[in-house]
Design an enzyme around this catalytic site. Structure first.
Site, PDB file in Angstrom:
ATOM      1  N   THR A   1     -11.860  75.805 -42.237  1.00 47.19           N
ATOM      2  CA  THR A   1     -12.413  75.558 -43.565  1.00 47.19           C
ATOM      3  C   THR A   1     -12.572  74.049 -43.735  1.00 47.19           C
ATOM      4  OG1 THR A   1     -10.329  75.272 -44.791  1.00 47.19           O
ATOM      5  CG2 THR A   1     -11.038  77.529 -44.328  1.00 47.19           C
ATOM      6  N   CYS A   2     -12.958  73.634 -44.946  1.00 47.59           N
ATOM      7  CA  CYS A   2     -13.161  72.202 -45.168  1.00 47.59           C
ATOM      8  C   CYS A   2     -11.855  71.423 -45.136  1.00 47.59           C
ATOM      9  CB  CYS A   2     -13.876  71.969 -46.495  1.00 47.59           C
ATOM     10  SG  CYS A   2     -12.978  72.593 -47.927  1.00 47.59           S
TER      11      CYS A   2
END
Length: 451
Positions: A49-50
């Site tokens: 994910t980020c």
């Protein structure tokens, strides 16, 4: 085999390392394939994910598994192993299960309780299934994590403890005002059309933005998002799609810019932002949710710009109050980890029990055949009755110990009962392994890992 996770997140690594270590989908695919090809790993899944990159694997050796997974993360992220290692964390067996369940509930997110992580866990599982790198353990683990996360959101008020990064970021800009009042009729530019950008666009629409412009390198994806935003309903908004080449002009017109693309370089330079500032009567609000970053951090120094990125959101989230419901969620996680461990341990002994019953059935069949040879005058009814009697005796003798051994195996430290059962009854390990393979192939589901 045992569950192992090696990863890094906003809690263990600075944003500068996280953004360099980000993994696009093709890199995730290669990482999973290489992990499965590595000697210690039988299954693999990657959660990227980020603000986190985590590699999950079913390994047969702990130390070799940690070394291999760490090396693979370094190779595929492009960050040297020496630089990456200080930021890596390792969780093993029950601790690894606990970690993923906590992640699924939003307890490990920058904004406590945010629900977007559930979609990202679902995507991670789907990729593992598509590539056949997720076998029984990781399928069970990730599917259970999704159920635990949904349970936490439905049974507690964890949603009150935090929001998605998009909502949280907008709240920071609103500075105490209702987001709807602050954003009403503002023009928004959304750069990107992936899951995070789509979430941002939907959030802006619900909050009452006057117009949303979507820019994306693939025009068709931008058009699809615009069609969704334009559908009749309470969140309908005037929306249009533009090419990336049109971003400078749209930047000059926008009040709010949210950027989240998969680009490896900057999408908005400080010069591009500066060129959009003349003649503005209100600040330009920039929210960068990409990892690696889309917007040059140097825009912090521009007058007339309000800017937040992943790093500044993390700092703001650290100061946010935590709801009392967080303790409730922690209790749910602990209970679910215990239940998952018990189920996995019980499942581990099942092939041994099945093999034992198969061996007993062979003994019954052999003895009945021998009896028929010694008593050839038995009629069909008598033979059937003798066979049923012998089977009942064997079943009754095996019932209590097999039920009890399953109960014992489900308790902590119960893994050795399968070995004890094999030793006591002199079961062929190859027979037990064959039962395991057959059971795995018969299980409903999708991609499976190596057995």
């Amino acid at each position: 085999m045992s569950l192992l996770v090696v990863g890094l997140s906003h809690r263990s690594a600075p944003v500068s390392v996280l953004e360099r270590a980000s993994l696009p989908r093709d890199a995730q695919t290669k990482l999973l394939q290489d992990t499965l090809a590595a000697e210690p790993a039988a299954e693999a899944a990657v959660l990227a994910t980020c603000n986190r990159i985590e590699l999950y694997a079913d390994v047969d050796k702990f130390h070799a598994g940690v070394a291999e997974l760490s090396t693979l993360l370094a190779q595929h992220s492009g960050v040297g192993l020496d630089e990456l290692t200080p930021h890596l964390y390792v969780h093993y067996e029950d601790r690894a299960v606990h970690h993923l369940f906590a992640v699924a509930c939003g307890l490990d997110s920058m904004v406590i309780g945010e629900g977007q992580i559930l979609g990202q866990i679902k995507d991670a599982l789907a990729l593992g299934q598509e590539l056949h790198t997720a076998g029984r353990l990781l399928n069970d683990l990730f599917q259970q994590a999704l159920r635990v996360g949904k349970r936490a959101h439905s049974e507690t008020g964890i949603d009150r403890a935090g929001q998605s990064l998009v909502t949280f970021g907008l709240e920071q800009f609103a500075a105490g005002r209702a987001v709807e009042a602050w954003i009403k009729e503002k023009r928004a530019l959304v750069i990107g059309a992936g899951s995070m950008s789509s979430l941002a666009a939907a959030t802006l629409a619900r909050a009452g933005a006057g117009e949303i412009v979507v820019a994306n390198r693939t025009p068709a994806r931008a058009e699809r998002l615009v069609q969704i935003l334009s559908q009749p309903g309470p969140a309908r908004v005037d929306a249009r799609a533009v090419d990336m080449a049109a971003v400078p002009g749209e930047l000059a017109r926008a009040d709010i810019v949210v950027s989240c693309t998969g680009a490896t370089g900057l999408v908005l330079t400080v010069d591009a932002v500066a060129a959009a500032l003349p003649d503005r009567t209100a600040p330009l609000v920039l929210l960068d949710l990409a990892m690696p970053r889309d917007i040059d951090a140097a825009v912090h120094g521009l007058a007339g710009v309000r800017f937040m990125d992943i790093e500044s959101l993390a700092k703001a989230a650290a100061d946010a109050p935590m709801a009392a419901d967080v303790d409730q969620v922690r209790t749910i996680v602990c209970d679910e980890v215990a239940a998952f461990g018990a189920a996995q341990r019980a499942a581990h002994i099942t092939p041994t029990v099945v093999a034992l019953r198969a061996m007993a059935a062979e003994v019954v069949s052999s003895e009945v055949t021998r009896l028929e040879g010694r008593l050839p005058d038995l009629d069909e009814r008598q033979r059937a009755e003798v066979t049923r009697t012998v089977r009942r005796v064997v079943d009754k003798l095996l019932h209590a110990p097999t039920v009890r051994v399953k109960q014992l195996a489900s308790e902590p430290g119960g893994a050795g009962y399968a070995d004890a059962l094999r030793e006591l009854f002199d079961l062929d390990p190859q027979t037990v392994a064959a039962v395991s393979r057959a059971d795995l192939n018969d299980t409903d589901g999708v991609g499976r890992g190596r057995v």
